[in-house]
Motif scaffolding. Sequence first.
Motif, mmCIF file in Angstrom:
data_model
loop_
_atom_site.group_PDB
_atom_site.id
_atom_site.type_symbol
_atom_site.label_atom_id
_atom_site.label_comp_id
_atom_site.label_asym_id
_atom_site.label_seq_id
_atom_site.Cartn_x
_atom_site.Cartn_y
_atom_site.Cartn_z
ATOM 1 N N GLY A 8 5.404 24.535 -4.319
ATOM 2 C CA GLY A 8 5.909 24.952 -3.016
ATOM 3 C C GLY A 8 5.052 25.963 -2.295
ATOM 4 O O GLY A 8 5.303 26.264 -1.123
ATOM 5 N N GLY A 9 4.049 26.515 -2.969
ATOM 6 C CA GLY A 9 3.182 27.468 -2.304
ATOM 7 C C GLY A 9 2.377 26.804 -1.202
ATOM 8 O O GLY A 9 2.045 25.626 -1.272
ATOM 9 N N ASP A 10 2.074 27.589 -0.174
ATOM 10 C CA ASP A 10 1.383 27.011 0.985
ATOM 11 C C ASP A 10 0.847 28.125 1.858
ATOM 12 O O ASP A 10 1.083 29.319 1.587
ATOM 13 C CB ASP A 10 2.335 26.126 1.777
ATOM 14 C CG ASP A 10 1.619 25.053 2.580
ATOM 15 O OD1 ASP A 10 2.300 24.116 3.060
ATOM 16 O OD2 ASP A 10 0.386 25.150 2.752
ATOM 17 N N LEU A 11 0.138 27.740 2.908
ATOM 18 C CA LEU A 11 -0.304 28.659 3.955
ATOM 19 C C LEU A 11 0.726 28.595 5.081
ATOM 20 O O LEU A 11 1.040 27.506 5.583
ATOM 21 C CB LEU A 11 -1.671 28.250 4.470
ATOM 22 C CG LEU A 11 -2.194 28.962 5.722
ATOM 23 C CD1 LEU A 11 -2.373 30.450 5.453
ATOM 24 C CD2 LEU A 11 -3.504 28.329 6.187
ATOM 25 N N VAL A 12 1.232 29.757 5.480
ATOM 26 C CA VAL A 12 2.266 29.806 6.513
ATOM 27 C C VAL A 12 2.004 30.999 7.425
ATOM 28 O O VAL A 12 1.409 31.996 6.995
ATOM 29 C CB VAL A 12 3.666 29.894 5.872
ATOM 30 C CG1 VAL A 12 3.832 31.177 5.073
ATOM 31 C CG2 VAL A 12 4.765 29.745 6.896
ATOM 32 N N GLN A 13 2.443 30.879 8.667
ATOM 33 C CA GLN A 13 2.282 31.988 9.602
ATOM 34 C C GLN A 13 3.333 33.058 9.360
ATOM 35 O O GLN A 13 4.436 32.768 8.859
ATOM 36 C CB GLN A 13 2.384 31.473 11.039
ATOM 37 C CG GLN A 13 1.167 30.676 11.492
ATOM 38 C CD GLN A 13 1.178 30.404 12.981
ATOM 39 O OE1 GLN A 13 2.246 30.337 13.596
ATOM 40 N NE2 GLN A 13 0.002 30.236 13.566
ATOM 41 N N ALA A 14 2.997 34.264 9.743
ATOM 42 C CA ALA A 14 3.951 35.361 9.640
ATOM 43 C C ALA A 14 5.234 34.998 10.386
ATOM 44 O O ALA A 14 5.189 34.421 11.483
ATOM 45 C CB ALA A 14 3.352 36.632 10.215
ATOM 46 N N GLY A 15 6.364 35.325 9.769
ATOM 47 C CA GLY A 15 7.656 34.970 10.341
ATOM 48 C C GLY A 15 8.191 33.639 9.856
ATOM 49 O O GLY A 15 9.358 33.313 10.102
ATOM 50 N N GLY A 16 7.359 32.884 9.175
ATOM 51 C CA GLY A 16 7.762 31.579 8.693
ATOM 52 C C GLY A 16 8.510 31.634 7.379
ATOM 53 O O GLY A 16 8.824 32.711 6.860
ATOM 54 N N SER A 17 8.794 30.448 6.849
ATOM 55 C CA SER A 17 9.584 30.324 5.625
ATOM 56 C C SER A 17 8.903 29.379 4.645
ATOM 57 O O SER A 17 8.148 28.489 5.049
ATOM 58 C CB SER A 17 10.979 29.783 5.949
ATOM 59 O OG SER A 17 11.684 30.655 6.812
ATOM 60 N N LEU A 18 9.197 29.591 3.378
ATOM 61 C CA LEU A 18 8.749 28.706 2.309
ATOM 62 C C LEU A 18 9.811 28.675 1.232
ATOM 63 O O LEU A 18 10.568 29.637 1.076
ATOM 64 C CB LEU A 18 7.440 29.193 1.679
ATOM 65 C CG LEU A 18 6.111 28.872 2.352
ATOM 66 C CD1 LEU A 18 4.973 29.523 1.570
ATOM 67 C CD2 LEU A 18 5.897 27.378 2.478
#
Length: 121
Positions: A8-18
């Motif tokens: 489930g790890g990934d690159l995400v923008q600040a404010g996002g969810s994982l």
Amino acid sequence: QVQLVESGGDLVQAGGSLRLSCIASGSIFSISSMGWYRQAPGKQRELVTTITSGGYTDYADSVKGRFTVSRDNAKNAMYLQMSSLKPEDTAVYYCTAHLNTYLGGPYSRYWGRGTQVTVSS
């Protein structure tokens, strides 16, 4: 042999969810507590959250109100819902489980290999 596998790890923008998942497999009799740790580059591994078999949870102050841990005992699985992510959440996230492999056997801690979470600003 026991394995813990994170995903489930990934690159995400600040404010996002994982949502991270951890699945324990192999010769498992019983799992007591499970937890998530994380390690950022150049820093020590730190505790993020723990959850007991009964569902009692505890969180690091830095993630309270943003992260939610849950588990499915029937599937030997644990999940981490991460919201309002910040760049400082960037780290490798590791799953850990305190378990035994037979009735009455000793409990030992097992670790997964980790999944990378990167939060861009």
